[in-house]
Design an enzyme around this catalytic site. Sequence first.
Site, PDB file in Angstrom:
ATOM      1  N   HIS A 489       0.854  -0.959   0.038  1.00  0.00           N
ATOM      2  CA  HIS A 489       0.140   0.239  -0.184  1.00  0.00           C
ATOM      3  C   HIS A 489       0.806   1.313   0.131  1.00  0.00           C
ATOM      4  CE1 HIS A 489      -3.587   2.252   1.229  1.00  0.00           C
ATOM      5  NE2 HIS A 489      -2.863   3.395   1.744  1.00  0.00           N
ATOM      6  N   GLU A 490       2.338   1.394   1.101  1.00  0.00           N
ATOM      7  CA  GLU A 490       2.652   1.846   1.200  1.00  0.00           C
ATOM      8  C   GLU A 490       3.687   2.957  -0.069  1.00  0.00           C
ATOM      9  OE1 GLU A 490       1.998   4.543   3.291  1.00  0.00           O
ATOM     10  OE2 GLU A 490       0.759   3.264   3.627  1.00  0.00           O
ATOM     11  N   HIS A 493       1.870   4.533  -2.951  1.00  0.00           N
ATOM     12  CA  HIS A 493       2.196   5.788  -3.035  1.00  0.00           C
ATOM     13  C   HIS A 493       3.073   6.533  -2.816  1.00  0.00           C
ATOM     14  CE1 HIS A 493      -1.348   6.774  -0.224  1.00  0.00           C
ATOM     15  NE2 HIS A 493      -1.777   5.385   0.529  1.00  0.00           N
ATOM     16  N   GLU A 512      -5.253   7.185  -2.261  1.00  0.00           N
ATOM     17  CA  GLU A 512      -5.874   6.423  -1.010  1.00  0.00           C
ATOM     18  C   GLU A 512      -7.058   5.202  -1.608  1.00  0.00           C
ATOM     19  OE1 GLU A 512      -4.210   5.851   1.222  1.00  0.00           O
ATOM     20  OE2 GLU A 512      -3.901   7.824   2.292  1.00  0.00           O
TER      21      GLU A 512
END
Length: 791
Positions: A489-490, A493, A512
């Site tokens: 997930h990170e 980003h 997000e």
Amino acid sequence: MDKKLDPSRDDLPLVANTSHILVKHYVLDLDVDFESQVIEGTIVLFLESGNRFKKRSSSTEVACPSESNEACKFRMPEPCQIPVTNTKTFSSKIGYNDFVICGKGEKDTSGKDGNHDNQEQASGISSSKYCCDTGNHGSEEFLLVLDCCDLSVLKVEEVDVAAVPGIEKFTRSPKLRNQIVHELMALPADRWREQLDYYARCSQAPGCGELLFDTDTWSLQIRKTGAQTATDFPHAIRIQYRTKPQGRSVTWTSDQSGRPCVYTVGSPINNRALFPCQEPPVAMSTWQATVRAAASFVVLMSGENSAKPTQLQEDYSSWHYYVTMPMPASTFTIAVGSWTEMKPEICSSNDVATERSFSPSEADFRYIGVCGHMEYPCRFQKASATTQKIIPHRVFAPACLKGACQETLLPLIPPCLSAAHSVLGTHPFSRLDILIVPANFSSLGMARSLIYLEWYDLKTSSFCIPHIVFLSQSTLTGMSQLCGTRLCHEIAHAWFGLAIGARDWTEEWLSEGFATHLEDVFWAKAQQQLAPHEAREQQELRACLRWRRLQDEVQNSPEEMQVLRPNKEKTGHVSDSGSSVIRHGLNPEKVFMQVHYLKGYFLLRFLAKRLGEDTYFSFLRKFVHTFHGQLILSQDFLQMLLENIPEEKRPELSVGNIFRDWLESSGIPQPLQRERQALAECGLAQQVSAEVAKWVRVNRRPRKRKRKDREEVFEKVRHRWCELIVKHKYTKAYRDVERFLQEDQAMGIYLYGELMLSEDPRQQHLARRCFELSREQMDKSSAEVVAEMLF
């Protein structure tokens, strides 16, 4: 903008007048003092005005940031002698005592509004004599407005950049300060090292006149007598300031080993309580920072270099970081603590296997024209970067977590990075640090009154800024599933949220939603043993869980906070000065909502199915190449996507329809409801349901149970274990709940709600006792939400 805002419902103001003048580079020079819990020093701002900042008609005026009609009051700071350091570059040669901060050790005279209060030192300037304006106009003086809160501003001065030795080498006007700054900022990207060197030299040049300044709740306002336009205003200014122990952008706490540490994550008010800055996302800037702390501490920062400490006198060390890719000031972060760098003990054959590359087709990553962003040293233009599947990375954590990091986290990083590269191509950033943050790390939340918890599908227990990922210690427990998905997930980003940012922060789904969607895709590729059908079933199971979560979220949250594009046709609009607001930005409940994660995720799944997976991800790579280094709005993505969908695959699909059905309405989108109703439960979900039914039947049978090693159970599935303790009022294990609430303060927030909803006096007493023990260390927003549950 000095009005009193209700933090339970009002918006967060961004007051900087970015339409008139922009900060292009920051140079920070800071000392970290754990005894006083203060970061203090100086920040030098290099500013740029342009054609759109030229003098306007005097009939067109922009109001002062204060919403009253009263003229702004200005004051001169207390007379202060600052030893001028020499004009050499930031380097290890600079001693700690060379940086003497005015007022260090003096009593803080801050007012109740959280800003420096030196009214008694006012210079006697009449407020009626000077009428301030944030724009450019006839006879009034230009006002620079910076976002600022919870800071003690001590002095503001113009910097004499013309006094820097050697500055005449690259400028045609060595005596015109603003022209020097302009030509310094205009250096081509391939001269970035020279540019950073001169920024540092200029930042240490002597002052050449103090500037008038004032502060209110949300801003720092600066002007120079006689400067009527942004062009006339000094383009290099130095601000001397100190943070406050309770400043909302800075968290002072202890790590898991009991050692003091401090970190910043932007917080709900972004970085304005860390340094005066321009917060609106359009204010894209670069920065460099020198930070000094006791030699026993490690300083991590959002920077392109893997900094090493330089030993200074008196047991202090200095750390220097820089960034050459312009980004919003909110992405700056710093973490200082007794971190230990974690390294694999032995590189096993399995570890080597995880580093094998995933090879997308060469056509997907071929050079696609000139970049569309402002000029900077871009990795997308470097052949070596486009083929670099695994960027250099480091892991830091308290020494007590060494075993967990080596067992769970370290083996996951190479395959997750490589998987991301196989999907999106060039990593936007050259390196990555991963930090296991303290127990009070607050970037995780749950919907209020959430009765169930899929512990492996939390909103987030992590936070990403350029070059750094903050991970909660909770991701290290149990199997690799939680840690791997959080890491993916990170990593996502880096592309969506950092390299490509939202021009309007109310469109959080652009960050997000993409990261939630891509975490499944990355994780499926990182798990090399998964067959394609297994990967699909795993993703469908997670979709089922998120569907349940979204249903609960819309049932238990205000409708106005369920809208992904709340500004609608005004999205991206700012005032004439450039100021704006973030809807619900001061509402602590918003931190714990997941609507923008979940609705954004389902929208992208919906679009991917319409386009076809292969075509969709090929388009996504093209989109990244087109928009990296830029700020976007929803329509930028949607319009480009629809251009890639054949007519036969997009009946009734338009930007307007997507806005109406998905982004500008509360509740669950109608297309999603129809899709979920028509969808049969996937095989993996059926297996889970069958397993749950089996254990329900087993638990109903009277039988003797053998005592198991509860400690082992607690460490492996501690989230679910604590939930079961509360649900069944298992008093013998209440100590486990206490441990969880104190060691995983952010992840434990939902448990406070469960303890109170039980209406059991003993459980409610347990909740209140744990909160009293933890509240001083908790993030402010988390503490407010928990306090509302308990009292």
